[in-house]
Design a protein around this motif. Structure first.
Motif, PDB file in Angstrom:
ATOM      1  N   THR A  28       0.817  -1.209   0.000  1.00  0.00           N
ATOM      2  CA  THR A  28       0.000   0.000   0.000  1.00  0.00           C
ATOM      3  C   THR A  28       0.849   1.256   0.000  1.00  0.00           C
ATOM      4  OG1 THR A  28      -0.149  -0.077   2.406  1.00  0.00           O
ATOM      5  CG2 THR A  28      -1.915  -1.153   1.150  1.00  0.00           C
ATOM      6  N   PHE A  29       2.060   1.153  -0.527  1.00  0.00           N
ATOM      7  CA  PHE A  29       2.986   2.289  -0.517  1.00  0.00           C
ATOM      8  C   PHE A  29       2.351   3.525  -1.120  1.00  0.00           C
ATOM      9  CE2 PHE A  29       6.869   4.590  -0.694  1.00  0.00           C
ATOM     10  CZ  PHE A  29       6.885   5.248  -1.912  1.00  0.00           C
ATOM     11  N   SER A  30       1.611   3.376  -2.183  1.00  0.00           N
ATOM     12  CA  SER A  30       1.070   4.537  -2.901  1.00  0.00           C
ATOM     13  C   SER A  30       0.117   5.365  -2.050  1.00  0.00           C
ATOM     14  CB  SER A  30       0.370   4.093  -4.180  1.00  0.00           C
ATOM     15  OG  SER A  30      -0.717   3.234  -3.879  1.00  0.00           O
ATOM     16  N   SER A  31      -0.403   4.787  -0.996  1.00  0.00           N
ATOM     17  CA  SER A  31      -1.359   5.510  -0.155  1.00  0.00           C
ATOM     18  C   SER A  31      -0.688   6.262   0.988  1.00  0.00           C
ATOM     19  CB  SER A  31      -2.394   4.540   0.419  1.00  0.00           C
ATOM     20  OG  SER A  31      -1.779   3.626   1.313  1.00  0.00           O
ATOM     21  N   TYR A  32       0.602   6.075   1.170  1.00  0.00           N
ATOM     22  CA  TYR A  32       1.311   6.683   2.289  1.00  0.00           C
ATOM     23  C   TYR A  32       1.813   8.086   1.950  1.00  0.00           C
ATOM     24  CZ  TYR A  32       1.485   2.414   5.068  1.00  0.00           C
ATOM     25  OH  TYR A  32       1.156   1.331   5.837  1.00  0.00           O
ATOM     26  N   TRP A  53       0.071  11.189  -1.139  1.00  0.00           N
ATOM     27  CA  TRP A  53      -0.262  10.111  -2.073  1.00  0.00           C
ATOM     28  C   TRP A  53      -0.489  10.630  -3.498  1.00  0.00           C
ATOM     29  CZ3 TRP A  53      -4.798  10.318  -4.801  1.00  0.00           C
ATOM     30  CH2 TRP A  53      -5.725  11.287  -4.355  1.00  0.00           C
ATOM     31  N   ARG A  71       8.346  10.785  -5.864  1.00  0.00           N
ATOM     32  CA  ARG A  71       8.058   9.394  -5.548  1.00  0.00           C
ATOM     33  C   ARG A  71       7.770   8.621  -6.816  1.00  0.00           C
ATOM     34  NH1 ARG A  71       3.404   9.392  -1.413  1.00  0.00           N
ATOM     35  NH2 ARG A  71       3.628   7.121  -1.576  1.00  0.00           N
ATOM     36  N   ASP A  72       8.051   7.330  -6.782  1.00  0.00           N
ATOM     37  CA  ASP A  72       7.748   6.426  -7.879  1.00  0.00           C
ATOM     38  C   ASP A  72       6.988   5.258  -7.257  1.00  0.00           C
ATOM     39  OD1 ASP A  72       7.663   4.539  -9.901  1.00  0.00           O
ATOM     40  OD2 ASP A  72       9.673   5.004 -10.631  1.00  0.00           O
ATOM     41  N   ASN A  73       5.678   5.298  -7.365  1.00  0.00           N
ATOM     42  CA  ASN A  73       4.864   4.271  -6.714  1.00  0.00           C
ATOM     43  C   ASN A  73       5.079   2.892  -7.335  1.00  0.00           C
ATOM     44  OD1 ASN A  73       3.771   6.104  -4.882  1.00  0.00           O
ATOM     45  ND2 ASN A  73       2.057   6.601  -6.236  1.00  0.00           N
ATOM     46  N   ASN A  76       7.950   1.621  -5.474  1.00  0.00           N
ATOM     47  CA  ASN A  76       7.888   1.761  -4.011  1.00  0.00           C
ATOM     48  C   ASN A  76       9.066   2.562  -3.490  1.00  0.00           C
ATOM     49  OD1 ASN A  76       5.577   0.224  -4.024  1.00  0.00           O
ATOM     50  ND2 ASN A  76       6.263  -1.201  -2.456  1.00  0.00           N
TER      51      ASN A  76
END
Length: 122
Positions: A28-32, A53, A71-73, A76
């Motif tokens: 769930t990295f993209s939601s952090y 996010w 960031r690069d979702n 991660n």
């Protein structure tokens, strides 16, 4: 659970550049919200930058125009591009994560990396 591992620190002359990376585990990295903090010897840990996010960044005043967080979702990962470095940027830099909106208080972040040393010589 999220595990964070920083890399990219080192020794650089004033005016130089470094790019810090933070690799994160978890689906769930993209939601952090991801943040960068730093701590110099004898000083408290201080907020540097964060990105939510949606990719919206926020910076402390002392690094605006010099540092860029991204960031690069898909990977991660979160990055901190540091340009025009100054001796006062010398510190251990930490990556941190939280599940809610951007805040600048370190105690409100849930997960932390081990840190990477950045030293800027004059």
């Amino acid at each position: 659970q999220v595990q964070l591992v920083e890399s990219g620190g080192g020794l650089v002359q004033a005016g130089g550049s470094l790019r810090l990376s933070c690799a994160a585990s978890g689906r769930t990295f993209s939601s952090y919200t991801m943040g960068w903090f730093r701590q110099a010897p004898g000083k408290e840990r201080e907020f540097v930058a964060a990105i939510d996010w949606s990719g919206s960044p926020y910076y402390t005043d002392s690094v605006k125009g010099r540092f860029t967080i991204s960031r690069d979702n898909a990977k991660n990962a979160v990055y901190l591009q540091m340009n025009s470095l100054k001796p006062e940027d010398t510190a251990v830099y930490y990556c941190a994560a939280r599940t809610s909106v951007i805040v600048t208080k370190s105690v409100l972040y849930d997960y932390w990396g081990q840190g990477t040393q950045v030293t800027v010589s004059s």
